[in-house]
Design an enzyme around this catalytic site. Structure first.
Site, PDB file in Angstrom:
ATOM      1  N   ARG A  72       0.929  -1.153   0.147  1.00 41.40           N
ATOM      2  CA  ARG A  72       0.106  -0.071   0.024  1.00 41.40           C
ATOM      3  C   ARG A  72       0.891   1.232  -0.029  1.00 41.40           C
ATOM      4  NH1 ARG A  72      -1.575   0.812   4.310  1.00 41.40           N
ATOM      5  NH2 ARG A  72      -1.124  -1.223   5.576  1.00 41.40           N
ATOM      6  N   TYR A 201      -1.188  -3.691  -7.158  1.00 40.43           N
ATOM      7  CA  TYR A 201      -0.976  -4.460  -6.079  1.00 40.43           C
ATOM      8  C   TYR A 201      -2.175  -4.407  -4.790  1.00 40.43           C
ATOM      9  CZ  TYR A 201       0.874  -6.704  -2.209  1.00 40.43           C
ATOM     10  OH  TYR A 201       1.169  -7.474  -1.013  1.00 40.43           O
ATOM     11  N   LYS A 210      -9.607  -2.514   1.444  1.00 45.62           N
ATOM     12  CA  LYS A 210      -9.380  -1.444   2.556  1.00 45.62           C
ATOM     13  C   LYS A 210     -10.142   0.002   2.100  1.00 45.62           C
ATOM     14  CE  LYS A 210      -6.966  -3.902   5.081  1.00 45.62           C
ATOM     15  NZ  LYS A 210      -5.729  -4.207   5.570  1.00 45.62           N
ATOM     16  N   HIS A 230     -10.362  -2.603  11.377  1.00 50.39           N
ATOM     17  CA  HIS A 230      -9.360  -3.394  11.121  1.00 50.39           C
ATOM     18  C   HIS A 230      -9.203  -4.309  11.972  1.00 50.39           C
ATOM     19  CE1 HIS A 230      -5.162  -3.438   9.386  1.00 50.39           C
ATOM     20  NE2 HIS A 230      -5.637  -4.409   8.850  1.00 50.39           N
ATOM     21  N   SER A 252      -1.307  -3.610  10.259  1.00 51.59           N
ATOM     22  CA  SER A 252      -0.915  -4.493   9.263  1.00 51.59           C
ATOM     23  C   SER A 252       0.240  -5.090   9.430  1.00 51.59           C
ATOM     24  CB  SER A 252      -0.662  -3.664   7.838  1.00 51.59           C
ATOM     25  OG  SER A 252      -1.735  -2.826   7.714  1.00 51.59           O
ATOM     26  N   CYS A 254       0.748  -7.433  11.822  1.00 52.66           N
ATOM     27  CA  CYS A 254       1.084  -7.474  13.199  1.00 52.66           C
ATOM     28  C   CYS A 254       0.393  -8.638  13.894  1.00 52.66           C
ATOM     29  CB  CYS A 254       0.625  -6.327  14.140  1.00 52.66           C
ATOM     30  SG  CYS A 254       1.925  -4.837  13.436  1.00 52.66           S
ATOM     31  N   ASP A 281      -9.276  -9.830   8.892  1.00 55.47           N
ATOM     32  CA  ASP A 281      -8.650  -8.594   8.541  1.00 55.47           C
ATOM     33  C   ASP A 281      -9.725  -7.515   8.849  1.00 55.47           C
ATOM     34  OD1 ASP A 281      -6.163  -7.183   7.440  1.00 55.47           O
ATOM     35  OD2 ASP A 281      -7.388  -6.523   5.940  1.00 55.47           O
ATOM     36  N   ARG A 378       2.186 -12.090  -0.707  1.00 59.70           N
ATOM     37  CA  ARG A 378       0.786 -12.715  -0.052  1.00 59.70           C
ATOM     38  C   ARG A 378       0.131 -13.910  -0.842  1.00 59.70           C
ATOM     39  NH1 ARG A 378      -1.595  -8.907   4.080  1.00 59.70           N
ATOM     40  NH2 ARG A 378      -0.011  -7.339   4.313  1.00 59.70           N
ATOM     41  N   ASN A 506      -0.610 -17.859  22.139  1.00 57.39           N
ATOM     42  CA  ASN A 506      -1.431 -16.622  22.555  1.00 57.39           C
ATOM     43  C   ASN A 506      -2.869 -16.953  23.132  1.00 57.39           C
ATOM     44  OD1 ASN A 506       0.210 -14.911  21.663  1.00 57.39           O
ATOM     45  ND2 ASN A 506      -0.374 -14.843  19.540  1.00 57.39           N
TER      46      ASN A 506
HETATM   47  P1  GTP Z   1      -2.313  -7.705   7.377  1.00 54.77           P
HETATM   48  O1  GTP Z   1      -2.732  -8.783   6.584  1.00 54.77           O
HETATM   49  O2  GTP Z   1      -1.332  -6.994   6.815  1.00 54.77           O
HETATM   50  O3  GTP Z   1      -3.467  -6.792   8.075  1.00 54.77           O
HETATM   51  O4  GTP Z   1      -1.366  -8.588   8.450  1.00 54.77           O
HETATM   52  P2  GTP Z   1      -1.993  -9.416   9.963  1.00 54.77           P
HETATM   53  O5  GTP Z   1      -1.894  -8.543  10.972  1.00 54.77           O
HETATM   54  O6  GTP Z   1      -3.033 -10.513   9.456  1.00 54.77           O
HETATM   55  O7  GTP Z   1      -0.478 -10.127  10.247  1.00 54.77           O
HETATM   56  P3  GTP Z   1      -0.197 -11.499  10.144  1.00 54.77           P
HETATM   57  O8  GTP Z   1      -0.862 -12.670  10.928  1.00 54.77           O
HETATM   58  O9  GTP Z   1      -0.208 -12.202   8.728  1.00 54.77           O
HETATM   59  O10 GTP Z   1       1.338 -11.775  10.739  1.00 54.77           O
HETATM   60  C1  GTP Z   1       2.357 -10.897  10.301  1.00 54.77           C
HETATM   61  C2  GTP Z   1       3.639 -11.464  10.747  1.00 54.77           C
HETATM   62  O11 GTP Z   1       3.808 -11.592  12.081  1.00 54.77           O
HETATM   63  C3  GTP Z   1       4.020 -12.578  10.048  1.00 54.77           C
HETATM   64  O12 GTP Z   1       5.297 -12.887   9.656  1.00 54.77           O
HETATM   65  C4  GTP Z   1       3.957 -13.603  11.456  1.00 54.77           C
HETATM   66  O13 GTP Z   1       4.752 -14.534  11.553  1.00 54.77           O
HETATM   67  C5  GTP Z   1       4.110 -12.595  12.608  1.00 54.77           C
HETATM   68  N1  GTP Z   1       3.407 -13.043  13.735  1.00 54.77           N
HETATM   69  C6  GTP Z   1       2.268 -13.212  13.846  1.00 54.77           C
HETATM   70  N2  GTP Z   1       1.729 -13.564  15.146  1.00 54.77           N
HETATM   71  C7  GTP Z   1       2.786 -13.519  15.847  1.00 54.77           C
HETATM   72  C8  GTP Z   1       3.228 -13.778  17.295  1.00 54.77           C
HETATM   73  O14 GTP Z   1       2.380 -14.137  18.022  1.00 54.77           O
HETATM   74  N3  GTP Z   1       4.300 -13.683  17.597  1.00 54.77           N
HETATM   75  C9  GTP Z   1       5.316 -13.246  16.864  1.00 54.77           C
HETATM   76  N4  GTP Z   1       6.676 -13.145  17.198  1.00 54.77           N
HETATM   77  N5  GTP Z   1       5.063 -12.937  15.379  1.00 54.77           N
HETATM   78  C10 GTP Z   1       4.013 -13.222  14.971  1.00 54.77           C
HETATM   79  C1  SPV Z   2      -2.845  -4.464   4.989  1.00 56.33           C
HETATM   80  O1  SPV Z   2      -1.963  -4.079   4.747  1.00 56.33           O
HETATM   81  O2  SPV Z   2      -3.371  -4.191   6.256  1.00 56.33           O
HETATM   82  C2  SPV Z   2      -3.468  -5.655   4.445  1.00 56.33           C
HETATM   83  C3  SPV Z   2      -2.963  -5.742   3.115  1.00 56.33           C
HETATM   84  O3  SPV Z   2      -4.314  -6.349   4.992  1.00 56.33           O
HETATM   85  S1  SPV Z   2      -3.790  -4.721   1.949  1.00 56.33           S
HETATM   86  O4  SPV Z   2      -4.672  -5.433   1.534  1.00 56.33           O
HETATM   87  O5  SPV Z   2      -2.500  -4.520   0.910  1.00 56.33           O
HETATM   88  O6  SPV Z   2      -4.082  -3.487   2.582  1.00 56.33           O
HETATM   89 MN    MN Z   3      -5.004  -5.711   7.021  1.00 52.69          MN
END
Ligand code: GTP
Ligand code: SPV
Ligand code: MN
Length: 595
Positions: A72, A201, A210, A230, A252, A254, A281, A378, A506
């Site tokens: 983004r 993208y 979004k 979100h 994002s 996290c 999400d 992704r 968690n």
């Molecule tokens: P968006 O799709 O961008 O909104 O991201 P998201 O919030 O869904 O994040 P996602 O679950 O894809 O995790 C992003 C990164 O954080 C990945 O590389 C995970 O491996 C890492 N991660 C997720 N949960 C944990 C956790 O509990 N501990 C740690 N250390 N890393 C984590």
């Molecule tokens: C984010 O960035 O929070 C996502 C990926 O979930 S995107 O769809 O590119 O915004």
């Molecule tokens: Mn997101």
């Protein structure tokens, strides 16, 4: 090609878009498998998509975007409300007339020699009172095929809209020349309109996600008495069979997808605990007939971060990607046409193509410090593939929410978990969220910034008004309001390593959260909120993590928090008269408790 609807508002707008973009050909996307198959074949024949191993990854496709177009673009994202003050200090703003005037020539004739695809889609289950319709026109097959996974797409969406309604979001997308200097992601909230140009993208171009489901929908929600957030949505099934639903807002990359699909530690699964995924999400939330807050996931698939996803960290996400999935910017194993990304396993493919398209020796390439997959690469996977998808996923009424959890990446300040004193304080806790930036947006990674409710890049109106809306929702919900918590999985030790094991573990924190909602465990009052007694976080079966470690993860360093309070005060100044008095009161109360 004939239109798919009698709705004159849709047809008039589509005609305008055709006159503007002047495509050679126009295709209405009806959502049929036959039509999608044709588009897949076309994209494969032009090289836009690459077919993956039909035995190992049936129905899966690969796509690579330009290296300048991998995330983004927050600095090129605009909220064009008529009045600047309605966009507020956290959004880029431009007068809508000016923005239309600037972009119209860029779209003029942009689809000459190309096909325009007209995509009707529903955000939310068809027939849900919370669902909303969008129509996206685009010149990208990649967008069509992704929208087919991420939304309820095709003629079915018009069933929800009907033949007369004007209540649909108009999305215009052209990849144009994918010129980063002319890239714009623009929301016109008062016109229910999104214009996106020069990107191909993810979040920039899948306009249901979004742009609509957060930026436009947050504005609609404020006006209509609901919330677009979100947030992931998950159900925790307890040994007695009862399921409690929680939402969680993390910025994002996290951890939303990971938390949404977690597999509880063995001690929990043996006792009969199970987690069900409703969304990973975005949540749309509205008070239901019983006065509780109900949530639907407006999406129909997962656009998840690939790196870090593996059998152990997120089994369910990985399983979701085994068929009918689109992979973007990961690496390819040319020996068997499968995919690879960092931390999938310890064996990068020898005969690899890295995400930019260069053929490399994977192990050597990685050993030299390179990444085979882009950090924001992704997968786009259908929700129905997910082994733990909730039986309530398609429930038009949504699921009742017991707790709302905020969280971010903080190396120090934020403890493992704490509970707010009440809804107003919980709104304050959400507003002061801060997190290290990630690869999900272009720009520096690892810089701590304020990201209220994980909505900094997604709130479609003035953040001060948004907080006021949160406070208002709290009044509507009264004593039926979900309890509000904050978590941090990312505290680090002196070596910079994460202390808490995270992922499935968690569940141990969710366990305490559910107990707090049910009033079956007490808590310790700290200056920032209620915390668990360290012994109330179950550490059974954990390697190297003891109740003392938990105590350490729960420390509230008053000096750090006094610094934090100063930072919040600075941040709050931006909002001027729009900062609700309740929020400055909460800040003063926090400062007093820290004194
Ligand atoms: P968006 O799709 O961008 O909104 O991201 P998201 O919030 O869904 O994040 P996602 O679950 O894809 O995790 C992003 C990164 O954080 C990945 O590389 C995970 O491996 C890492 N991660 C997720 N949960 C944990 C956790 O509990 N501990 C740690 N250390 N890393 C984590
Ligand atoms: C984010 O960035 O929070 C996502 C990926 O979930 S995107 O769809 O590119 O915004
Ligand atoms: Mn997101």
């Amino acid at each position: 090609m004939a239109t798919l609807t009698k709705n004159p508002n849709v047809n008039k707008w589509v005609d305008e878009m055709i006159s503007l973009c002047k495509p050679d050909k126009v295709v209405w996307i009806d959502g049929s498998e036959e039509q999608l198959d044709g588009l897949r074949a076309e994209a494969i024949s032009t090289g836009e998509m690459i077919k993956l191993n039909e035995e190992k990854l049936p129905g899966c496709l690969y796509h690579r975007t330009l290296p300048n177009d991998v995330a983004r673009v927050e600095d090129r994202t605009f909220i064009c409300s008529r009045k600047e003050e309605d966009a507020g200090p956290t959004n880029n703003w431009c007068d809508p007339k000016e923005m239309y005037a600037k972009l119209t020539p860029m779209y003029d004739g942009v689809m000459k020699g190309r096909t325009m695809y007209i995509i009707p889609y529903s955000m939310g289950p068809i027939g849900s009172p919370l669902a909303k319709v969008g129509v996206e026109v685009t010149d990208s097959i990649y967008v069509v095929l992704n929208m087919a996974i991420m939304t309820r797409m095709g003629a079915q969406a018009f069933k929800n809209l009907g033949d007369e309604s004007d209540d649909f979001v108009r999305g215009l997308h052209s990849k144009a020349d994918v010129d980063p200097e002319k890239r714009y992601i623009v929301q016109f909230p008062e016109d229910n309109t999104i214009w996106s140009i020069n990107s191909a993208y993810g979040g920039n171009v899948l306009l249901g996600k979004k742009c609509f489901a957060l930026r436009i929908a947050s504005f609609q929600g404020k006006n209509e008495g609901w919330m677009a957030e979100h947030m992931l949505i998950l159900g925790i099934q307890k040994p007695n069979g009862e399921i409690k639903y929680v939402t969680a807002a993390f910025p994002s990359a996290c951890g939303k997808t990971n938390l949404a699909m977690l597999i509880p530690p063995e001690g929990y699964t043996k006792r009969g605990y199970k987690v069900w995924t409703v969304g990973d999400d975005i949540a749309w939330l509205k008070p239901g007939p019983d006065g509780r807050l109900y949530a639907i996931n407006p999406e129909n698939g997962f656009f998840g971060v690939a790196p870090g996803t593996n059998e152990k960290s997120n089994y369910n996400a990985l399983a979701s990607t085994k068929r009918n999935t689109i992979f973007t910017n990961v690496a390819i194993n040319n020996d068997d046409m499968t995919v690879w990304w960092e931390k999938l396993d310890k064996n990068p493919p020898v005969n690899a193509t890295e995400w930019k398209g260069e053929k490399v020796n994977g192990p050597e390439y990685v050993a030299a410090g390179n990444k085979l997959a882009h950090p924001n690469s992704r997968f786009t996977a259908p929700a129905e593939n997910c082994p733990c998808i909730s039986p309530e996923f398609n429930n038009p009424q949504g699921v009742p929410i017991s707790a709302i959890i905020f969280g971010g990446r903080r190396a120090k300040t934020a403890p493992l978990v704490y509970q707010s004193f009440n809804w107003q304080h919980g709104t304050f806790v959400g507003s002061i969220m801060a997190s290290e930036t990630t690869a999900a947006a272009t720009g520096a990674v690892g810089v701590v910034r304020r990201d209220p409710m994980a909505m900094l890049p997604f709130c479609g109106y003035h953040m001060g008004d948004y907080w006021a809306h949160w406070l208002e929702m709290g009044k509507v919900l009264g004593d039926k309001a979900p309890k509000i918590f904050n978590v941090n999985w990312f505290r680090t030790d002196d070596n910079g390593d994460f202390i808490w094991p995270g992922y499935g573990d968690n569940m141990r924190v969710l366990d305490w959260i559910i107990d707090r909602c049910e009033g079956t465990v007490d808590a310790v009052e700290t200056p920032i909120g209620y915390e668990p007694k360290p012994e109330d976080i179950n550490v059974e079966g954990l390697d190297g993590i003891t109740t003392e470690t938990v105590a350490d993860l729960l420390t509230v360093d008053k000096n750090l928090w006094r610094e934090e309070a100063k930072g919040i005060e600075e941040f709050y100044k931006k909002f001027g008269a729009k900062l609700p008095k309740e929020m400055s009161d909460e800040l003063k109360a926090l400062e007093a408790r820290l004194a």
